[in-house]
Each structure stands twice: as structure tokens, then as C-alpha cells.
Design a protein around this motif. Sequence first.
Motif, PDB file in Angstrom:
ATOM      1  N   ASP A  26      -0.579 -22.321  22.895  1.00 40.13           N
ATOM      2  CA  ASP A  26      -1.684 -22.422  23.868  1.00 40.13           C
ATOM      3  C   ASP A  26      -1.931 -23.907  24.129  1.00 40.13           C
ATOM      4  N   PHE A  27      -0.964 -24.536  24.724  1.00 38.73           N
ATOM      5  CA  PHE A  27      -0.959 -25.980  24.859  1.00 38.73           C
ATOM      6  C   PHE A  27      -2.176 -26.484  25.647  1.00 38.73           C
ATOM      7  N   ALA A  28      -2.501 -25.841  26.751  1.00 39.33           N
ATOM      8  CA  ALA A  28      -3.594 -26.315  27.613  1.00 39.33           C
ATOM      9  C   ALA A  28      -4.916 -26.368  26.849  1.00 39.33           C
ATOM     10  N   THR A  29      -5.244 -25.275  26.162  1.00 38.14           N
ATOM     11  CA  THR A  29      -6.520 -25.207  25.436  1.00 38.14           C
ATOM     12  C   THR A  29      -6.575 -26.209  24.288  1.00 38.14           C
ATOM     13  N   GLU A  30      -5.509 -26.224  23.478  1.00 42.44           N
ATOM     14  CA  GLU A  30      -5.505 -27.063  22.277  1.00 42.44           C
ATOM     15  C   GLU A  30      -5.450 -28.553  22.612  1.00 42.44           C
ATOM     16  N   SER A  31      -4.711 -28.912  23.638  1.00 41.18           N
ATOM     17  CA  SER A  31      -4.623 -30.333  23.999  1.00 41.18           C
ATOM     18  C   SER A  31      -5.950 -30.829  24.584  1.00 41.18           C
ATOM     19  N   ALA A  40     -11.055 -33.893  23.798  1.00 44.04           N
ATOM     20  CA  ALA A  40     -12.516 -33.814  23.690  1.00 44.04           C
ATOM     21  C   ALA A  40     -12.986 -34.363  22.346  1.00 44.04           C
ATOM     22  N   TYR A  41     -12.267 -34.033  21.278  1.00 40.10           N
ATOM     23  CA  TYR A  41     -12.620 -34.566  19.956  1.00 40.10           C
ATOM     24  C   TYR A  41     -12.551 -36.098  19.945  1.00 40.10           C
ATOM     25  N   CYS A  42     -11.585 -36.651  20.664  1.00 35.50           N
ATOM     26  CA  CYS A  42     -11.420 -38.106  20.717  1.00 35.50           C
ATOM     27  C   CYS A  42     -12.394 -38.773  21.686  1.00 35.50           C
ATOM     28  N   ASP A  43     -13.275 -37.976  22.307  1.00 34.38           N
ATOM     29  CA  ASP A  43     -14.240 -38.489  23.297  1.00 34.38           C
ATOM     30  C   ASP A  43     -13.519 -39.148  24.469  1.00 34.38           C
ATOM     31  N   LEU A  44     -12.423 -38.519  24.877  1.00 34.38           N
ATOM     32  CA  LEU A  44     -11.643 -39.018  26.007  1.00 34.38           C
ATOM     33  C   LEU A  44     -11.669 -37.985  27.130  1.00 34.38           C
ATOM     34  N   PRO A  45     -11.914 -38.412  28.371  1.00 32.90           N
ATOM     35  CA  PRO A  45     -11.872 -37.461  29.487  1.00 32.90           C
ATOM     36  C   PRO A  45     -10.452 -36.955  29.699  1.00 32.90           C
ATOM     37  N   TRP A  46     -10.344 -35.716  30.069  1.00 35.82           N
ATOM     38  CA  TRP A  46      -9.010 -35.135  30.274  1.00 35.82           C
ATOM     39  C   TRP A  46      -8.297 -35.819  31.434  1.00 35.82           C
ATOM     40  N   GLN A  47      -7.036 -36.138  31.232  1.00 35.27           N
ATOM     41  CA  GLN A  47      -6.177 -36.682  32.289  1.00 35.27           C
ATOM     42  C   GLN A  47      -4.897 -35.852  32.334  1.00 35.27           C
ATOM     43  N   GLN A  48      -4.463 -35.500  33.527  1.00 41.23           N
ATOM     44  CA  GLN A  48      -3.347 -34.582  33.678  1.00 41.23           C
ATOM     45  C   GLN A  48      -2.063 -35.099  33.033  1.00 41.23           C
ATOM     46  N   GLN A  49      -1.898 -36.431  33.012  1.00 40.30           N
ATOM     47  CA  GLN A  49      -0.654 -36.963  32.440  1.00 40.30           C
ATOM     48  C   GLN A  49      -0.526 -36.669  30.942  1.00 40.30           C
ATOM     49  N   CYS A  50      -1.647 -36.328  30.286  1.00 36.65           N
ATOM     50  CA  CYS A  50      -1.589 -35.983  28.862  1.00 36.65           C
ATOM     51  C   CYS A  50      -0.783 -34.700  28.640  1.00 36.65           C
ATOM     52  N   ALA A  51      -0.746 -33.850  29.651  1.00 37.33           N
ATOM     53  CA  ALA A  51       0.042 -32.610  29.567  1.00 37.33           C
ATOM     54  C   ALA A  51       1.508 -32.842  29.922  1.00 37.33           C
ATOM     55  N   GLN A  52       1.820 -34.046  30.366  1.00 37.77           N
ATOM     56  CA  GLN A  52       3.199 -34.365  30.778  1.00 37.77           C
ATOM     57  C   GLN A  52       3.748 -35.490  29.903  1.00 37.77           C
ATOM     58  N   PHE A  53       3.531 -35.343  28.599  1.00 33.70           N
ATOM     59  CA  PHE A  53       3.879 -36.389  27.634  1.00 33.70           C
ATOM     60  C   PHE A  53       5.377 -36.679  27.606  1.00 33.70           C
ATOM     61  N   GLU A  54       6.196 -35.683  28.002  1.00 38.47           N
ATOM     62  CA  GLU A  54       7.654 -35.912  27.958  1.00 38.47           C
ATOM     63  C   GLU A  54       8.096 -36.981  28.934  1.00 38.47           C
TER      64      GLU A  54
END
Length: 548
Positions: A476-481, A486-500
Motif C-alpha cells: 500500500d505504497f500511497a498510504t504508507e509513504s 506526515a510523520y516527518c512534518d513534510l508536505p506531500w510532493q508527488q516526486q516522492c512517489a517517483q523515487f526511482e
Amino acid sequence: MLTNRPSLDNDSSHENKRMTANKNTDQAKHLLAQCWSLVKGQHLSQAQTVCAQLTSDFADFAAGWHVASVVALQQNQPALALQHIDQALHKEAANTVFTLHKIRVLLALGKREQAKTLAQELSHKSHNNPTILAELALLLNTLGLQKTSLKCYEQALLIQADNPELLFNLASLQRYMGLLVEAETTLDRLIELLPDDSEAWLLRSGLRRQLSTNNHIEGLTKALKHQQASPISRAQLYYALAKELEDVQRYEESFSALQQGAAVRRGNMQYSVDNDLATLQKITQVYDQELFQQNIQGCDNQQAIFILGLPRTGSTLVERIIGNHSQVHSAGELNNFALEMMAQLRNSQTPPTDKLALIELTKKLDFAKLGEDYILSTQPDTSEHPRFIDKLPLNSLYVGLIHLALPKAKIIYVQRHPLDTCYAIFKQIFTHGYPFSYDLNELAQYQIAHHKLMQHWQRVLPGVIHVVEYERLVSDFATESQKLLAYCDLPWQQQCAQFEHNSAAATTASAAQVRQAVYSSSVGKWRHFSQQLAAVRQQFIQAGIECD
């Protein structure tokens, strides 16, 4: 017309000066050779004495100041080393060898930006010496300038195309940069030149998933028949063979090769797992609930994000997700926290007599200063971003100390199915550290002790540690990432899902895997070896660790 000619007395005077100059040069060169001989033999105190004579008697001899700087650096006197190398460069400003050494000195002083500037200036100059280019390439890589480093290696190979060391270093860098096809081509070339290079075989086997129609199993099997190979070489070949056999689903043969390689590696090292078990138990005793209930003031800095746990659990994947955020710098696996801790202990009134005494003393440290010193030690690299990642797995031993020193730091614990973790560690031959990983019984004992330590941290520091389960992350990559960010107090950025697509170099054992998108093929891999891991499974169950 008569012309003035120098007198015979003047001729004699000039000749005497030349003779004296030649004699002085010979004496300086003799002392220089003596210095380098002492350095080579690691007789540094004697070398320092000779260097002092050399620089005193021949103050204009640049090479003397250079060797004096080398000796000072090896004696852990970087400030003095900088003074000496500056003297050498004052006399020979264009000397590339001196400049390379100054870069090393600046790195030792923590003056990374100055070192980077000097290395970049040097890379813009023309060099025809492959040794110089190789040394520059190594320094550029250390400074995070991988693309420039790559060019230096390529330039060196244009001059010395069949240099095995250059080829291996180039292939390693290509792997770190995700140039996996290029790395395999480089290693093919190296192994053709040097068929006994077991490290090259091992590196090549890990670059991709081997196929039944395209692998190196036959070549590895033949290489292992050469009995003259050293123990470490035989171990590397066994691990490479095990990896390729696993890839082509010859699981029983793969585990047999793995066991043989691990036995060779374990048989050539001194290690007692009992010492490690005592260390982990002592940490839980010293860092008890009572300690954390005290009103301890740490450093207020909130830059650091620690990703920790056992190796091979998915921590590199977590690092790449967070590290792809625009506000985050991935600093890699830093030893800085432990080094700053040891530096403070060395300056204490009562230096520790052994490891267990050392642990006891750590709770008396100046925690705020430790946090400040750690943050300063990571700069200037980490100061360009609001946050940075320290991904050293062994920081799991220091969780309590990290929280006391940096109460606002984020701590992420990555865990994985215990048997998948066990197998993943067992099949990895590590360059340094993790001596418990070459015997399944010792590995199981260490894993159990580590599991208890991490449970202890979560009990005495409730709500502090964010636990990432590898299996949930890949399923469940989307939810867990998003939870991770959120734990790191960082706003979500789409590139975080494209780490490759992250182009940053990856220097861990997972350097090839992180170039792929999320995959779940590593989940449950232990089941192919359930019979071979049966005893480990029983140990885990008896320790209360769920193994289903």
C-alpha cells in the motif's frame, strides 16, 4: 676592443656555489627519501623528527613541506597539515600532487566546500597522468561530484585502457549512479582482463536479475575450482554464485553455495556474538524509563531524520522516498553521531575501560552539546536544506541517546518479516561490519536481541519512533509513504512517489534495486528456503517473534 671578463676568483666562487647547491639538494633529497620510507613503515614519530629537520634546513624545498603535511595528517593533526601543505603550494603553486593532498586535508578539517571548490578547479585542468586522474576521481566522488568523477575515470582509461583498478572503480561509480548496463560492460571488460578478480564477479552478479539464458553460473563454477584463491576471494565467488542460482530459481543449490561462502568468511574472522548480546542488553539497562522521565534539555535543532534498524530491511527504499522531497538532503550512512559521542567521552574525567563501562558513561554526557556537535559535523552539506537524512542502520543502538541529544529529530525504524530479514542479511557479504551475519545461529541470536532492543525503545519512548513495515509499504505504497512524510512534518510532493527517478548516487548494497519502481517480489522470499531456515524459525518463535 677589450671586453671585461670575470676574474678567476669569481669563476671559483660561482663553482663553489654550484657545488654547495648540488650538495644541499642531495641532502634534501636524502632526507626526503628517509621521510617517505618511515611513512611507508608507519614510523610516524621518527618521520616527524626527520621532517622537522628537512623543513628547517631546507625551507625552500617544497617536497619537504608536502611530506611533513602527509605525516601531520596521518598523526591526526589536520590543522598543522594544512599549514605545511600551504607552504609547499606557496613554493610550487601548480603542483597537482600537492593540490590533491590539500583537498584531503580540507576534508579532514571538515572544510568540505573549500575542498569541493579546489577539486572542481583541478578537474577543469588538463591531466595526462592516469594516477592523478584516478586520485582526483576518488576525491570528486567523496565530495558528491559523481558526474565529474565519471569523466575523470573515463579520461584516465583513454590513457590506460587496461588498468584493472580504474575499471573496477569506474564500474562501482556507474553502479552507484544507476548506470547499470554501462557498469556490466565495464566489468565484462575487467573480468576478461583479470579472470581471478572475485570482487568484480560479485559486483557484476548483483547488477541485474540473471536469466537462465544469460548468466555467469558456468564461469563462477569454474572460477571456484581454482584452489589458490584466497579465503575472501572464494567467499565472494560463492556469494556471487548463490545470487545467480537464486535468480534462476535453483534454490537448493543457491543456499548450498551461500552456506559454503558464509562458512569461509566466518572461518577467517575473530568474533564473539556474546559480546554483542551483552552490549545490547546493557543499553536497555542504562537507558531505562527513569532516565527519560528526567527533565533533560537537548539541542533544539530539528533538521535530522534518522532511518535505522537492521540492514537489508528496506531502509534504502524509505530513504529514497523522503530524499526525493525538495526540502530534504540525503546525507547517506553517517558515522558522525557515534564519532561525536566518542569525542566527548575521550574528553571526560573518567575514560571508559571497556564497552560496557562506555555505555554506562554515555548517560552522563552533555546531551545538548552532543546534539549541537553532531549537527555541526554534518555541515556544510546538510545546511543547504531544511532537513537531512542519516541512514546508518547501527544508529538503532543510539536511539535513546539520539532522542536525549536531539529531541526534535525524527526517528524512523524500518522492519521486515524476521525470516526475510534473516535471509536477506545472510545472503549479503558485507565490506565492513555485521560479523554476526555469517552464521545462522549467531545471526538469529543477534536478531532476537536487536528486536528486544527496538521493543524497549518503543516502550520507553512512546510516540517518538515511526515504525515502517516493509511489507505494508510495498503493498500500500500511497498510504504508507504519505504517513511517512506526515510523520516527518513534510508536505506531500508527488516526486516522492517517483523515487526511482532520483538521480542521486546510491552507495548501499541496494544501489541496483533502488533504480526500480516499488516491487513486492522480495516479500516472502524466505519460503523458498523454509527447510534451511527451520532452526532459525524455531528460535524466533521461542523468543516470541511472530514468523507467519
